[in-house]
Design a protein around this motif. Structure first.
Motif, mmCIF file in Angstrom:
data_model
loop_
_atom_site.group_PDB
_atom_site.id
_atom_site.type_symbol
_atom_site.label_atom_id
_atom_site.label_comp_id
_atom_site.label_asym_id
_atom_site.label_seq_id
_atom_site.Cartn_x
_atom_site.Cartn_y
_atom_site.Cartn_z
ATOM 1 N N ALA A 245 0.941 -1.001 -0.035
ATOM 2 C CA ALA A 245 0.027 0.297 0.101
ATOM 3 C C ALA A 245 0.649 1.237 -0.136
ATOM 4 O O ALA A 245 1.609 0.740 0.875
ATOM 5 C CB ALA A 245 -0.606 -0.139 1.466
ATOM 6 N N LYS B 36 -0.282 7.068 -4.430
ATOM 7 C CA LYS B 36 -0.947 7.899 -2.847
ATOM 8 C C LYS B 36 -2.045 7.481 -3.763
ATOM 9 O O LYS B 36 -2.878 7.615 -3.134
ATOM 10 C CB LYS B 36 0.082 8.219 -2.116
ATOM 11 C CG LYS B 36 -0.363 8.100 -1.193
ATOM 12 C CD LYS B 36 0.488 8.737 -0.191
ATOM 13 C CE LYS B 36 0.307 10.948 -0.677
ATOM 14 N NZ LYS B 36 1.476 11.632 0.130
ATOM 15 N N ALA C 112 -4.469 6.480 -5.715
ATOM 16 C CA ALA C 112 -5.673 5.034 -4.636
ATOM 17 C C ALA C 112 -6.374 5.989 -3.731
ATOM 18 O O ALA C 112 -7.748 5.270 -3.705
ATOM 19 C CB ALA C 112 -3.961 4.311 -3.698
ATOM 20 N N SER D 152 -10.081 5.176 -4.739
ATOM 21 C CA SER D 152 -11.550 4.335 -3.734
ATOM 22 C C SER D 152 -11.958 5.187 -3.229
ATOM 23 O O SER D 152 -12.776 4.490 -2.050
ATOM 24 C CB SER D 152 -10.172 3.757 -2.223
ATOM 25 O OG SER D 152 -9.574 5.158 -2.117
ATOM 26 N N GLN E 256 -9.805 -3.024 1.062
ATOM 27 C CA GLN E 256 -9.075 -2.871 0.056
ATOM 28 C C GLN E 256 -7.427 -3.178 0.186
ATOM 29 O O GLN E 256 -6.758 -3.675 1.061
ATOM 30 C CB GLN E 256 -8.356 -1.400 0.607
ATOM 31 C CG GLN E 256 -9.512 0.085 1.022
ATOM 32 C CD GLN E 256 -9.076 0.967 1.941
ATOM 33 O OE1 GLN E 256 -8.033 0.937 2.362
ATOM 34 N NE2 GLN E 256 -10.097 2.669 2.025
ATOM 35 N N PHE F 63 -4.531 -4.217 -1.508
ATOM 36 C CA PHE F 63 -2.958 -3.619 -2.579
ATOM 37 C C PHE F 63 -2.628 -4.496 -2.523
ATOM 38 O O PHE F 63 -2.088 -5.899 -2.298
ATOM 39 C CB PHE F 63 -2.852 -2.754 -1.858
ATOM 40 C CG PHE F 63 -3.437 -1.165 -1.338
ATOM 41 C CD1 PHE F 63 -3.322 0.234 -2.369
ATOM 42 C CD2 PHE F 63 -4.073 -1.539 -0.130
ATOM 43 C CE1 PHE F 63 -4.349 0.919 -2.055
ATOM 44 C CE2 PHE F 63 -4.010 -0.107 0.152
ATOM 45 C CZ PHE F 63 -5.236 1.536 -0.942
ATOM 46 N N SER G 216 1.466 -9.197 -0.709
ATOM 47 C CA SER G 216 0.101 -8.284 -0.362
ATOM 48 C C SER G 216 -0.734 -7.875 0.669
ATOM 49 O O SER G 216 0.187 -8.046 1.750
ATOM 50 C CB SER G 216 -1.011 -8.450 -1.756
ATOM 51 O OG SER G 216 -2.143 -9.855 -1.027
ATOM 52 N N TYR H 165 -9.606 5.315 1.262
ATOM 53 C CA TYR H 165 -7.898 5.837 1.533
ATOM 54 C C TYR H 165 -7.480 5.964 2.444
ATOM 55 O O TYR H 165 -7.416 6.890 1.759
ATOM 56 C CB TYR H 165 -6.937 3.997 0.468
ATOM 57 C CG TYR H 165 -5.860 4.241 0.886
ATOM 58 C CD1 TYR H 165 -5.525 3.316 1.559
ATOM 59 C CD2 TYR H 165 -5.206 5.025 0.149
ATOM 60 C CE1 TYR H 165 -4.147 3.230 1.801
ATOM 61 C CE2 TYR H 165 -3.208 5.079 0.087
ATOM 62 C CZ TYR H 165 -2.974 3.887 0.891
ATOM 63 O OH TYR H 165 -1.799 3.612 1.466
ATOM 64 N N PRO I 22 -4.175 7.154 3.656
ATOM 65 C CA PRO I 22 -2.272 6.679 3.107
ATOM 66 C C PRO I 22 -1.975 7.658 5.203
ATOM 67 O O PRO I 22 -0.571 7.417 4.930
ATOM 68 C CB PRO I 22 -2.235 7.199 2.205
ATOM 69 C CG PRO I 22 -2.766 8.480 1.566
ATOM 70 C CD PRO I 22 -3.914 8.339 1.815
ATOM 71 N N ASN J 297 -3.879 2.303 10.200
ATOM 72 C CA ASN J 297 -3.249 1.761 8.972
ATOM 73 C C ASN J 297 -1.865 1.072 9.081
ATOM 74 O O ASN J 297 -1.370 -0.340 8.591
ATOM 75 C CB ASN J 297 -3.474 2.601 7.280
ATOM 76 C CG ASN J 297 -4.933 2.213 7.398
ATOM 77 O OD1 ASN J 297 -5.773 1.602 7.784
ATOM 78 N ND2 ASN J 297 -5.264 3.338 6.574
ATOM 79 N N GLU K 234 0.173 -2.675 9.283
ATOM 80 C CA GLU K 234 0.968 -3.093 8.263
ATOM 81 C C GLU K 234 2.137 -4.264 8.633
ATOM 82 O O GLU K 234 2.476 -4.405 8.460
ATOM 83 C CB GLU K 234 1.126 -1.638 7.079
ATOM 84 C CG GLU K 234 1.069 -1.721 5.464
ATOM 85 C CD GLU K 234 0.924 -3.079 4.809
ATOM 86 O OE1 GLU K 234 -0.143 -3.805 4.739
ATOM 87 O OE2 GLU K 234 1.616 -3.144 4.079
#
Lengths: 341, 489
Positions: free
Chosen positions: B86, B99, B102, B106, B200, B202, B223, B234, B236, B241, B245
């Motif tokens: 992502a 970015k 996306a 989205s 979502q 990615f 992914s 989405y 970033p 988020n 990750e």
């Protein structure tokens, strides 16, 4: 005097003709570098006759036309171990066995302790390989050597389509002495992870792990008893691993040391010395440089007779201060060969 | 490290930029003297130390000097830029143009509406500016029963900026994210969508070595999946988020980056990030002792959002959690490998957990041992599954296969007729490895007779195979058939 009861098996496979496995650049030079350390009187100090080395370049060039004429194949790798296995059935062979392998590798999907080296003739559908850890485990169980040093600079990914080819070792009940065998197992990466190689500044390709390990073997500072132990090597590798890798993403290596029965790699009264160049941002000729070690103890003072001066230090953390100014810099040896203050 | 000449100790506080960043303190002797996650406190002697901050596969080292004339010292760590599929801010793989795309896509109206109630946003990108293949190639979305939903190429595809994005409105449920690599095969993972949420997905492209040439396709393995309330798109910049990750990568690499206290904090903050809580819960299951009250609270929290989520329900099967409800079953596979492992473990005690003939049962055949996602390879042949054998039949067959491994019988696969082995699916291959191919006999040039001593019991074999009971039962039958063995003779 070389250590006549230390032995080594070294394998480096760079050429994999099957498209499912890319050629590697580092394994042969890594294996050679490790052999060099083994022969070095200040390193492993082995008798050259006790080192069995098998490299892709022993068979090539010319480059193989395909997996069918690529070497070494599993039987050729197994042959390196065969003599020790046959002798080992009769009892102890010597004090220490080094096993170093570099090339493509993978791990058993179920057993974290089974790690295998792909032979040069490996193919996607016929993944010829040799379970190196199985040999080490057999030597350990049968106490064929007092100490086993296993180094695998290979991936440890798990591929359910490939099965680890366990070598046909004789069944043995094992030795009562097995519990006293010391071992140092160093894997380039954790189970299920990949390892990487890179082109270094001097133009040579090498495995990141082997490079860090050789640095550690040469530079790890001895403990208070003047011994460079497996734990010291492990700490050193973890410390420099990322700086050796540079921009390449890597998972940390997996180094297994039994601290209560550690292996001593070197005994020395002198630690390895590294040169550090100090640059003065501004220089009048009147500056005095003061150096402190990692504990804050003053080490030395030196007149800055030129804007660039060289000093020698053991591995560790240091601070340099330009006296009577607010200029100071922390640095790490051997990571920082040049320091500007 | 030389002994400090100072008698006093100073309280060193280290604060990482991310809560999931690992912190290590190393002294001048290169010994690790302390480690923690997110923040750390340690009394140290004056001197020079190295602080290592690690997130994902990236780390940053910082040398510090702890001076003798202070009582305490605080160090703040930098943001460690790790790699993520992502395009998250402050990651090494973020590209502004990915970015922005996306975020925009989205939030755009769903291009296709094969269903109602939940969103599925798929975004695949390539970091190589001049990649030979297009990132959207070979990727499609399917319902859990295999029915085609959409291709990524149906969405917005930008060859210059190397990305493809597709926004769908779908019925809440479990979907297959499928990547067809051509000669290497077709692979799938699963994504759950929930009412009122946008899932979502990615991925970044990667090279796959094939027999004739490299194939570049979306990498399912690296992914990631995020979830956000529908209509919010989405984000970033979301701290959650980013933390999710870090948790996902920790599940992949087996690192402990979550403490019980940190999970309690997340719950208190009323964290609205289901994937963060799911990843976190699966990390907590790995800690010992397992904090059951805390995990139960996380499960309750997640169950408020999802009617049924296999990655949440699987947590009920963790060791020591007690007996799950009698009607608990997993006809559909989970997203996470760790969930699958719990389900398989549970199916040893209750076979009906994975009903025979269900999707979950069938994916066991082609399972890949990757983490953190449950990936499987589609069977090319679309064969009819053989009947599942009874427990006693399976045991008998496994015993016979183990006997073959002992050398009492010689299977034709040992004679070099390896063509049969190539036709085995991964589960059959695993069964073969665990039974017949075990090197439990003496093979030193015929000097001694075959001798057992290390042969596995049937229970051991069953424990080693990471598949539910019915899948094993079915595969034992098909393996015996493919090996051409007739045990009656």
């Amino acid at each position: 005097m070389p250590k006549n009861d230390h032995y080594a098996i070294v394998v480096g496979i760079s050429t994999y003709p099957d498209p499912s496995l890319k050629d590697l650049q580092g394994p042969v030079s890594d294996a050679r570098a490790f052999c060099q350390w083994l022969r070095d009187p200040t390193g492993g100090d082995l008798d050259a006759q006790n080192i069995k080395c098998l490299l892709t370049t022993d068979f090539h060039p010319p480059d193989p036309t395909g997996p069918q004429d690529a070497h070494p194949i599993p039987n050729e790798i197994d042959a390196l171990f065969e003599q020790f296995v046959s002798q080992g059935l009769q009892g102890r062979i010597g004090e220490r066995l080094y096993i170093f392998v570099a090339g493509h590798g993978f791990s058993d999907t179920q057993n974290v302790e089974n790690n295998s080296l792909y032979a040069a003739n490996a193919r996607g559908s016929f993944p010829y390989n040799t379970a190196i850890t199985h040999y080490a485990s057999w030597f350990y169980r049968c106490a064929v050597f007092d100490e086993i040093v296993l180094i695998m600079d290979c991936c440890r990914t798990r591929n359910p389509m490939h099965s680890v080819n366990l070598p046909p070792l004789p069944i043995s009940q094992g030795s009562a002495r097995a519990s006293r065998v010391r071992k140092f197992y160093a894997f380039a990466t954790g189970w299920g992870q990949e390892t990487r190689e890179k082109k270094f500044d001097d133009g040579t390709w090498s495995g990141i792990f082997t490079t860090a390990l050789l640095k550690a073997l040469k530079n790890t500072k001895p403990d208070s008893q003047g011994q460079v132990t497996g734990l010291g090597i492990k700490n050193y590798v973890h410390n420099v691993f990322k700086s050796v890798a540079g921009n390449i993403p890597v998972e940390p290596p997996d180094i297994q040391v039994d601290s209560s029965r550690d292996i001593i790699f070197r005994k020395t009264v002198n630690a390895a010395i590294h040169s550090v160049e100090i640059f003065l941002q501004t220089h009048t000729g009147q500056e005095t440089l003061v150096f402190y070690d990692g504990s804050g103890e003053e080490l030395l003072q030196a007149q800055a007779t030129s804007p660039s001066l060289k000093f020698n230090f053991e591995t560790g953390f240091y601070k340099v201060v330009v006296a009577d100014t607010d200029r100071s810099e922390l640095f790490e040896v051997p990571a920082d060969a040049k320091v500007t203050v | 490290m030389p002994k400090s000449r100072y008698k006093n100790t100073i309280e060193l506080t280290v604060q990482a930029a991310d809560r999931g960043t690992e912190i290590f303190v190393v002294d001048s002797g290169l010994r690790r003297i302390a480690s923690d996650v997110g923040a750390l406190k340690q009394a140290v002697s004056p001197g020079i130390y190295k602080i290592r901050f690690r997130s994902g596969q990236s780390q940053i080292d910082k040398l510090i000097e702890v001076k003798p004339d202070v009582d305490s010292m605080k160090v703040e760590g930098p943001s460690v830029q790790f790699s993520s599929a992502a395009p998250i801010e402050q990651t090494s793989t973020n590209r502004e143009y990915h970015k922005n795309a996306a975020c925009e896509l989205s939030l755009s109206p769903a291009r296709e509406r094969p269903g109602r109630g939940s969103g599925l946003f798929v975004f695949v990108r390539d970091l190589l500016p001049n990649a030979v293949s297009e990132p959207w190639e070979g990727l499609s979305i399917h319902q859990i029963d295999g029915k085609f939903v959409a291709k990524l190429s149906d969405g917005v595809c930008n060859a210059k900026k190397q990305y493809g994005g597709l926004n769908l409105e779908v019925d809440p449920g479990i979907y297959r994210i499928r990547v067809d690599t051509g000669q290497i095969g077709t692979f799938e993972m699963f994504a759950v969508t929930a009412a009122g949420w946008q899932t979502q997905y990615f991925a970044m492209t990667d090279d796959f070595p094939a027999a004739e040439a490299q194939v570049r396709r979306a990498s399912l393995r690296s992914s990631t999946i995020m979830m956000a309330p529908q209509g919010t798109g989405y984000n970033p910049l979301s701290e959650y988020n980013r933390l999710a990750e870090i948790f996902r990568i920790a599940l992949q690499s087996g690192r402990n980056v979550l403490t019980a206290n940190e999970m309690i904090k997340l719950l208190k903050e009323k964290c609205e990030n289901p994937m963060l809580l799911i990843f976190g819960a699966h990390l907590l299951v790995r800690l010992r002792p397992i904090n059951h009250p805390l995990l139960n609270e996380v499960i309750r929290n997640l169950e408020q959002r999802f009617a049924f989520h296999p990655d949440v329900k699987s947590l009920l099967l963790r060791p020591g959690a007690g007996t799950p409800a009698p009607d608990l079953a997993f006809p559909e596979p989970p997203m996470l490998r760790s969930s699958w492992d719990l389900i398989v473990r549970g199916s040893r005690r209750r076979m009906q957990l994975v009903p025979p003939g269900s999707v979950a049962d069938s994916v066991a055949d082609g399972l890949l041992t990757t983490t953190p996602w449950l990936l499987h390879r589609l069977d090319d042949t679309d064969q009819d599954h053989p009947r599942a054998a009874s427990l006693s039949e399976v045991r008998q067959s496994l015993e016979k296969l183990v006997e073959m491994g002992e050398g009492k019988t010689t299977p034709k696969t040992r004679d070099g007729t390896l063509g049969d082995i190539e036709q085995l699916n991964p589960l059959e291959q695993k069964l073969l490895n665990a039974t017949v191919l075990r090197p439990t006999f003496f093979r030193e040039a015929g000097k001694k007779d075959a001798k057992s001593g290390l042969s596995p019991s049937v229970s051991q074999v069953l424990r080693e195979i990471d598949a539910p009971y019915y899948a094993i039962a079915r595969s034992v039958v098909s393996l015996v058939k493919k090996l051409g063995i007739d045990f009656e003779k």
